[in-house]
Design an enzyme around this catalytic site. Structure first.
Site, PDB file in Angstrom:
ATOM      1  N   TYR A  59      15.552  20.839  98.446  1.00 20.67           N
ATOM      2  CA  TYR A  59      15.019  22.332  98.389  1.00 20.67           C
ATOM      3  C   TYR A  59      14.626  22.672  97.085  1.00 20.67           C
ATOM      4  O   TYR A  59      13.817  23.191  96.857  1.00 20.67           O
ATOM      5  CB  TYR A  59      15.894  23.256  99.108  1.00 20.67           C
ATOM      6  CG  TYR A  59      15.429  24.676  99.618  1.00 20.67           C
ATOM      7  CD1 TYR A  59      14.475  24.815 100.339  1.00 20.67           C
ATOM      8  CD2 TYR A  59      16.170  25.669  98.728  1.00 20.67           C
ATOM      9  CE1 TYR A  59      14.102  26.068 100.727  1.00 20.67           C
ATOM     10  CE2 TYR A  59      15.512  26.917  99.115  1.00 20.67           C
ATOM     11  CZ  TYR A  59      14.856  27.216 100.100  1.00 20.67           C
ATOM     12  OH  TYR A  59      14.158  28.700 100.529  1.00 20.67           O
TER      13      TYR A  59
ATOM     14  N   LYS B 171      11.124  23.830  95.420  1.00 19.10           N
ATOM     15  CA  LYS B 171      10.875  25.391  94.872  1.00 19.10           C
ATOM     16  C   LYS B 171      10.609  25.486  93.327  1.00 19.10           C
ATOM     17  O   LYS B 171      10.101  26.124  92.937  1.00 19.10           O
ATOM     18  CB  LYS B 171      12.018  26.474  95.418  1.00 19.10           C
ATOM     19  CG  LYS B 171      12.190  26.326  96.862  1.00 19.10           C
ATOM     20  CD  LYS B 171      11.146  27.173  97.561  1.00 19.10           C
ATOM     21  CE  LYS B 171      11.183  27.731  98.959  1.00 19.10           C
ATOM     22  NZ  LYS B 171      10.157  28.327  99.762  1.00 19.10           N
TER      23      LYS B 171
END
Ligand SMILES: NC(=O)c1ccc[n+]([C@@H]2O[C@H](COP(=O)([O-])OP(=O)(O)OC[C@H]3O[C@@H](n4cnc5c(N)ncnc54)[C@H](O)[C@@H]3O)[C@@H](O)[C@H]2O)c1
Length: 259
Positions: free
Chosen positions: A165, A169
């Protein structure tokens, strides 16, 4: 050049067309609702089957025009169809909110690399896939535009089990800066909002039990964020009131990352 336009503080979006990815999800839907309240017509994009129904409900509630386009952001064909449908229905596009995303948590030493790839494919490359196409249209239109991406606090600090993740991001935050630099000359603002944990299904899935309690104690505001609070920041970055802001990643974390 990004033009100065006198503003009223009303965040008016009358006559604008806004594309919202993840539009059938929690933060995406709140964003769409806020845009609609300010008079924008909507294109909701989501991999969920009920996205046309969600759009229809918004049309009825707010009296704006809205379509829902079923699309997987990892598919180039789907993304091109989103742009086709948007232009067929509304003729122009002025705002893009990149809200769609996924999260798969595991220790870095254990995580299946395919889960890391999937997160990067949706959260970073998928967002770029559509942003590139919409950016091309905005440049061609010659009227500027607003692009807002939902990043995460995980894009710039280390959080346990967030390896894939975070990689996705962090890539999105990098994308925002390069696009802001390259597209300012076309009058296009590109920004992000970086939430802490938001009380949605995605947020609740990642933060349960003891980790949830520890996280709450570490946030000075002593609570998680709500989806409408994130949508409000997206709205601000989508209207003329924020014309002088570009390349920014606005942190919405109740103070979590100040220390
Ligand atoms: N909830 C949180 O705690 C939190 C915190 C920081 C950032 N974010 C980010 O906010 C955004 C929205 O999250 P949310 O909490 O509303 O989650 P959500 O799961 O309610 O919404 C995400 C939406 O994205 C859609 N989506 C996923 N993959 C897709 C794909 N390949 N193509 C098209 N659509 C796809 C899903 O169907 C869903 O409707 C995400 O980018 C997430 O990473 C969430």
């Amino acid at each position: 050049m990004i033009q100065y336009k006198p503003v009223t503080g009303e965040f008016d979006l009358t006559g604008k067309t806004a594309v919202v990815t993840g539009g059938a999800g929690a933060i995406g839907l709140e964003t769409a609702r806020m845009y609609a309240r300010k008079g924008a017509n909507l294109v909701l994009v989501d991999v969920k089957d009920d996205v046309p129904q969600v759009a229809e409900d918004l049309e009825k509630e707010f009296g704006v025009r809205a379509i829902g386009v079923h699309a997987d952001l990892t598919s180039q064909d789907d993304v091109e169809n989103v742009v086709r449908e948007t232009l067929k229905t509304f003729g122009e596009v002025h705002i893009l909110a990149n809200v769609a995303g996924r999260v798969d948590l595991d220790n870095a030493e254990d995580i299946d690399v395919r889960l890391v790839e999937n997160q990067i494919n949706v959260n970073a490359i998928g967002a770029f896939r559509l942003t590139q196409k919409i950016g091309q249209v905005m440049i061609e239109q010659g009227k500027g535009g607003k692009i807002v991406c939902v990043t995460s606090q995980a894009g710039f600090i280390a959080i346990d089990k967030h390896i894939g993740y975070t990689m996705s991001k962090a890539a999105m935050i990098g994308m925002i800066k390069v696009l802001a630099l390259e597209w300012a000359e076309f009058g296009i603002n590109v920004n992000g909002v970086a939430p802490t944990v938001v009380r949605t299904v995605l947020g609740e899935r990642a933060w349960q039990g003891e980790v949830k309690e520890r996280m709450l104690k570490a946030i000075p505001a002593n609570r998680f964020a709500e989806a409408d609070e994130i949508a409000a920041a997206i709205l601000f970055l989508s209207c003329d009131e924020s014309n002088m802001i570009t390349g920014e990643n606005l942190v919405i974390d109740g103070g979590f990352t100040i220390q």
